[in-house]
Write a protein that holds these residues in place. Structure first.
Motif, short mmCIF file in Angstrom:
data_model
loop_
_atom_site.label_atom_id
_atom_site.label_comp_id
_atom_site.label_asym_id
_atom_site.label_seq_id
_atom_site.Cartn_x
_atom_site.Cartn_y
_atom_site.Cartn_z
N ILE A 28 0.82 -1.20 0.00
CA ILE A 28 0.00 0.00 0.00
C ILE A 28 0.87 1.26 0.00
O ILE A 28 1.61 1.52 0.93
CB ILE A 28 -0.94 0.02 1.21
N ASN A 29 0.78 2.02 -1.07
CA ASN A 29 1.48 3.30 -1.13
C ASN A 29 0.58 4.43 -0.65
O ASN A 29 1.06 5.42 -0.10
CB ASN A 29 1.92 3.58 -2.57
N GLU A 30 -0.73 4.29 -0.87
CA GLU A 30 -1.63 5.36 -0.51
C GLU A 30 -3.05 4.82 -0.45
O GLU A 30 -3.44 3.97 -1.25
CB GLU A 30 -1.56 6.49 -1.53
N ALA A 31 -3.81 5.31 0.51
CA ALA A 31 -5.24 5.02 0.58
C ALA A 31 -5.97 6.34 0.72
O ALA A 31 -5.52 7.24 1.45
CB ALA A 31 -5.56 4.10 1.75
N ASN A 32 -7.08 6.48 0.01
CA ASN A 32 -7.83 7.73 0.00
C ASN A 32 -9.29 7.51 0.30
O ASN A 32 -9.89 6.53 -0.16
CB ASN A 32 -7.72 8.39 -1.38
N LEU A 33 -9.86 8.43 1.06
CA LEU A 33 -11.30 8.52 1.17
C LEU A 33 -11.82 9.16 -0.11
O LEU A 33 -11.21 10.11 -0.62
CB LEU A 33 -11.70 9.39 2.36
N VAL A 34 -12.94 8.67 -0.62
CA VAL A 34 -13.52 9.19 -1.86
C VAL A 34 -15.02 9.37 -1.67
O VAL A 34 -15.69 8.49 -1.14
CB VAL A 34 -13.27 8.24 -3.05
N VAL A 35 -15.55 10.51 -2.13
CA VAL A 35 -16.99 10.73 -2.16
C VAL A 35 -17.30 11.52 -3.43
O VAL A 35 -16.45 12.30 -3.91
CB VAL A 35 -17.49 11.49 -0.91
N GLY A 36 -18.46 11.28 -4.01
CA GLY A 36 -18.87 12.06 -5.17
C GLY A 36 -18.91 13.53 -4.81
O GLY A 36 -19.41 13.92 -3.75
N ILE A 45 -16.74 17.26 4.36
CA ILE A 45 -15.42 17.88 4.34
C ILE A 45 -14.81 17.88 5.74
O ILE A 45 -13.62 17.59 5.92
CB ILE A 45 -15.50 19.32 3.80
N ASN A 46 -15.61 18.17 6.75
CA ASN A 46 -15.11 18.16 8.12
C ASN A 46 -14.67 16.76 8.53
O ASN A 46 -13.64 16.58 9.19
CB ASN A 46 -16.18 18.68 9.08
N HIS A 47 -15.44 15.75 8.13
CA HIS A 47 -15.08 14.37 8.44
C HIS A 47 -13.76 13.99 7.77
O HIS A 47 -12.89 13.35 8.38
CB HIS A 47 -16.19 13.42 8.00
N PHE A 48 -13.59 14.40 6.52
CA PHE A 48 -12.34 14.11 5.81
C PHE A 48 -11.16 14.76 6.52
O PHE A 48 -10.12 14.13 6.72
CB PHE A 48 -12.42 14.63 4.37
N ALA A 160 -15.14 14.08 -8.08
CA ALA A 160 -15.09 13.47 -6.75
C ALA A 160 -14.15 14.25 -5.85
O ALA A 160 -13.25 14.95 -6.33
CB ALA A 160 -14.64 12.01 -6.85
N VAL A 161 -14.37 14.10 -4.56
CA VAL A 161 -13.47 14.69 -3.57
C VAL A 161 -12.72 13.55 -2.89
O VAL A 161 -13.32 12.54 -2.51
CB VAL A 161 -14.26 15.52 -2.54
N VAL A 162 -11.42 13.70 -2.77
CA VAL A 162 -10.59 12.67 -2.15
C VAL A 162 -9.78 13.29 -1.01
O VAL A 162 -9.52 14.49 -0.98
CB VAL A 162 -9.63 12.01 -3.17
N CYS A 163 -9.38 12.41 -0.08
CA CYS A 163 -8.54 12.84 1.03
C CYS A 163 -7.66 11.68 1.44
O CYS A 163 -8.16 10.58 1.72
CB CYS A 163 -9.39 13.31 2.21
N GLY A 164 -6.36 11.90 1.49
CA GLY A 164 -5.44 10.86 1.90
C GLY A 164 -5.66 10.47 3.35
O GLY A 164 -5.99 11.31 4.19
#
Length: 213
Positions: A28-36, A45-48, A160-164
């Protein structure tokens, strides 16, 4: 099993839920949260920001970025190995400092719904857009392309919005820690390789993409 993971992720994205996209399940190099992006509320956004802790980015198609006339941030860098970051943005109206979750949610909404004639965005700002390569994960197997592919496959706005995902020590979440995080928040997960295999088998765009490239 991988097809089941992708189908679950597509369904969750379509219904406004968050999923986890992993670069490589074995290393695993990276995992991201993703939401439309259309579901990127201030609460999301606050949760991310609170639980993801990485950089919150807005993933756009090249067509949308061009329509908004957003300049590339790393214009001196080229190639598929680096993310195609654009200049940071802010909603022109209805925001305060721009950094709050509500302000960033408003900026994201302006970016995906406004027309170029609206002149709804200014730069610099507190939202970081990044462009997905045409062809998605078949061309560049990265979280940006996976996020936009998932939104498209889900039949929603192709953004989509992503957050590492960063752990308590400031390092990327990996292994058992990542599994525990997903279970704790009840987030489905999939890998980019899962999505590549899925698209090759089921995505009607896949044939046109391969021919076009």
């Amino acid at each position: 099993m991988s097809e089941t993971r992708v189908n679950t992720a597509i369904e969750d994205i379509a219904n406004g839920r968050v999923v986890i996209v992993i670069d490589d399940v074995d290393d695993i190099n990276e995992a991201n949260l993703v939401v439309g992006a259309q579901f990127a509320s201030s609460e999301r956004i606050n949760h991310f920001a609170t639980h993801g802790r990485g950089l919150v980015c807005l993933c756009l198609t090249r067509q949308r970025a061009q329509a908004l006339r957003l300049a590339q941030q790393n214009a001196t860098e080229s190639g598929l190995s680096r993310p195609a970051f654009l200049v940071s943005i802010e909603a022109r109206e209805g925001v305060g400092t721009g950094i709050s979750a509500a302000d960033r949610a408003r900026t994201i909404a302006a970016a995906i719904y406004s027309t170029p004639e609206d002149d709804a965005l200014i730069s610099p700002g507190h939202v970081f857009p990044v462009v997905a390569q045409d062809g998605g994960v078949l061309v560049r197997p990265s979280s940006t392309e996976a996020a936009v592919d998932l939104a498209r496959l889900a039949g929603i706005n192709p953004a989509a919005v992503v957050c590492g995902l960063i752990d308590d020590e400031g390092n990327p979440r990996r292994g058992h820690d990542l599994e525990a995080f997903a279970a704790r928040h009840n987030f489905a997960w999939m890998t980019i390789q899962d999505l590549i295999r899925y698209r090759a088998m089921h995505d009607p765009v896949c044939g046109r993409t391969i021919i076009g490239n």
